[in-house]
Enzyme design. Structure first.
Site, PDB file in Angstrom:
ATOM      1  N   HIS A 275       0.943  -1.063   0.390  1.00  0.00           N
ATOM      2  CA  HIS A 275      -0.335   0.127  -0.447  1.00  0.00           C
ATOM      3  C   HIS A 275       0.929   1.003   0.203  1.00  0.00           C
ATOM      4  O   HIS A 275       2.110   0.936   0.310  1.00  0.00           O
ATOM      5  CB  HIS A 275      -1.237  -0.199   1.688  1.00  0.00           C
ATOM      6  CG  HIS A 275       0.061   0.291   2.363  1.00  0.00           C
ATOM      7  ND1 HIS A 275       0.369   1.134   3.245  1.00  0.00           N
ATOM      8  CD2 HIS A 275       0.128  -0.887   3.760  1.00  0.00           C
ATOM      9  CE1 HIS A 275       1.172   0.873   4.149  1.00  0.00           C
ATOM     10  NE2 HIS A 275       1.086  -0.616   4.086  1.00  0.00           N
ATOM     11  N   GLY A 276       0.748   2.372  -0.337  1.00  0.00           N
ATOM     12  CA  GLY A 276       1.060   3.252  -0.697  1.00  0.00           C
ATOM     13  C   GLY A 276       1.178   4.211   1.316  1.00  0.00           C
ATOM     14  O   GLY A 276       0.554   3.278   2.413  1.00  0.00           O
TER      15      GLY A 276
END
Ligand SMILES: *[C@@H]1O[C@H](CO)[C@@H](O)[C@H](O)[C@H]1NC(C)=O
Ligand SMILES: *[C@@H]1O[C@H](CO)[C@@H](O)[C@H](O)[C@H]1NC(C)=O
Ligand SMILES: *[C@@H]1O[C@H](CO)[C@@H](O)[C@H](O)[C@H]1NC(C)=O
Ligand SMILES: *[C@@H]1O[C@H](CO)[C@@H](O)[C@H](O)[C@H]1NC(C)=O
Ligand SMILES: *[C@@H]1O[C@H](CO)[C@@H](O)[C@H](O)[C@H]1NC(C)=O
Ligand SMILES: *[C@@H]1O[C@H](CO)[C@@H](O)[C@H](O)[C@H]1NC(C)=O
Length: 446
Positions: A103-104
């Site tokens: 994920h970011g």
């Protein structure tokens, strides 16, 4: 010390096709981690860097910025370097891409935020001194993190995934294409955590915005068995994750002389009798990752302090996710087999003259998803010398192996590595003695 991770490829031709036929194909298996996990040697020329933060920004471990390992993205966030793709033969064409992505950038978790709030209260109420950074914290900096942020994706994280999608489409135009997306040849799989779901949505938005697709929506599947296998592996949970004695090296370091020196230094500088080094380091790292600011919290640490903090978190990753215990990597057997199932399926479809039904698989998970898998695959194994027979390569300039060779390299894992077997707490045939000894019998690395 747990190595360096950014991005690597496995490319290969379809099994057993002679090199001279023109139907030589290759696969791309692409594992991407969106935050650096270790040292980088480069400081990009931007103001925060010049202000001195550069000396510690590379020690933020899994809270580090992706730009720290991909500095050219600071200038052009859509830049790709095609020379990293070196197929084993000129006729080699990609037919399938699997991307396993973290994920970011995200907010701290509720637990971290509580610690930060405690730190902030202590510094506001009890710290004293004339230093300008302390005055800045006390008079200008505000505690803007709230518990409901709980690890959610920040706007920067949304942008990161959108940009990554566009960069991948530039790198693999024949696979990541509007035609294939519209044709239903993409599969999106995500962990159930909101930061992962939002990262998946952002990746998709990156593509639909790129191609201005407004008339279609694309599904994703939530699959924690695959993307959060570490929670589902009973043996890992009991023997490592919830077992204080498994973390003895980490605790020894945290109470050892190097860490005590940093803790005392931070407490002395703020003139408070509390151990707040870790919370302050987190705060500095998050302020940099989320807002790209050199916050006054960072002034508490010099480069030597940061190295000590980094080592403490490297130890944690090593013993809880990496090579420290065999079950760490074995917990990812389910994802390992899933990857090879997809590759085999694409190969056999293409070989038998069918269209590949899943051209692109995008799987979004956690650092805790990638580390065990990378470990299982044998990457970044520091204790192993880099020799001519040392496969797989960790250097991107190294050309890509054939799929057959990849499968040969992982033959034992492909034949075994059974998630149910590896993760059960005890085998039915085992007696009580071997059960208790297997629970206690941890080895340590040489
Ligand atoms: C692309 O990557 C290659 C190999 O890593 C490197 O030699 C080259 O300088 C890079 N090109 C650009 C434009 O960054
Ligand atoms: C910190 O400040 C609070 C509020 O002024 C006070 O109650 C507490 O005793 C102080 N702690 C120390 C260790 O000085
Ligand atoms: C993430 O998803 C939730 C629910 O779909 C949404 O409310 C939220 O705004 C999203 N956050 C970001 C940063 O995209
Ligand atoms: C198999 O892959 C090759 C190389 O990409 C391609 O030329 C060929 O059309 C594919 N076959 C089928 C049936 O899709
Ligand atoms: C890591 O390196 C050690 C030492 O060379 C070796 O025994 C071990 O098998 C390696 N682990 C993996 C997963 O390749
Ligand atoms: C159970 O058996 C499997 C297969 O033999 C083995 O890999 C695994 O380590 C065993 N589990 C335990 C807890 O001993």
């Amino acid at each position: 010390y747990f190595g360096f991770i950014s991005c690597f490829f496995i490319t290969s031709t379809a099994p057993a096709l002679p090199q001279y036929t023109i139907t030589t194909h290759c696969f791309h298996l692409l594992l991407i981690i969106l935050c650096s996990l270790a040292h980088i040697q480069y400081c990009p020329p931007f103001p925060q860097c010049l202000a001195g933060l550069f000396s510690i920004a590379k020690y933020f471990n899994t809270k580090g910025r992706y730009e720290e390992v991909k500095p050219y993205l600071i200038e052009d966030v859509l830049a790709v370097n095609r020379s990293i793709l070196q197929p084993p033969s000129a006729q080699c064409q990609e037919i399938h891409l699997t991307a396993i992505i973290r994920h970011g950038t995200r907010y701290p978790t509720t637990k971290n935020i509580k610690e930060m709030q405690k730190l902030y209260t202590i510094v506001m109420q009890n710290a004293s001194g004339e230093e300008s950074w302390l005055r800045e914290i006390q008079t200008q900096w505000t505690m803007w993190y709230t518990e409901d942020m709980d690890g959610r994706l920040v706007q920067k994280g949304v942008n990161e995934l959108k940009h990554l999608a566009v960069r991948l489409s530039k790198l693999f135009p024949s696979l990541i294409s509007e035609e294939k997306l519209r044709g239903g040849l993409f599969k999106f799989i995500t962990s159930s955590k909101h930061r992962c779901v939002n990262s998946t949505l952002s990746f998709k938005a990156g593509l639909t915005e790129l191609w201005a697709i407004k008339d279609m929506k694309f599904d994703h599947e939530v699959n924690d068995a695959l993307m959060r296998f570490f929670d589902k592996c009973a043996r890992f949970v009991q023997e490592v994750d919830n077992n204080p004695s498994a973390l003895v090296e980490i605790n020894n370091f945290k109470t050892g002389p190097e860490m005590r020196r940093v803790q005392k230094k931070i407490a002395d500088r703020l003139r408070v009798p509390y151990n707040i080094a870790e919370a302050a380091f987190y705060l500095c790292a998050y302020e940099f990752a989320i807002k790209a600011v050199n916050s006054p919290w960072c002034q508490l640490f010099d480069e030597d302090d940061a190295k000590v903090m980094e080592y403490a978190s490297d130890l944690r990753e090593f013993w809880k996710r990496g090579y420290g215990y065999d079950i760490n990597s074995k917990s990812s057997c389910i994802l390992f087999h899933d990857v090879f199932r997809r590759l085999d399926k694409a190969a056999s479809e293409n070989k038998s003259g069918q269209q590949v039904t899943e051209a692109v698989t995008v799987q979004v998970g956690h650092a805790d998803t990638l580390l065990p898998l990378l470990t299982l695959l044998g990457f970044f194994n520091d204790s192993q010398a880099l020799t001519s027979t040392h496969y797989p390569p960790t250097d991107q300039q190294v050309s890509m192996p054939l799929y057959d060779d990849v499968k040969e390299h992982y033959r034992e894992l492909l034949q075994g590595c059974d998630f149910e077997n590896e993760c059960q707490l005890f085998n039915l045939s085992d007696d009580l003695n071997s059960f208790s000894s297997s629970c206690l019998g941890f080895g340590s690395l040489p």
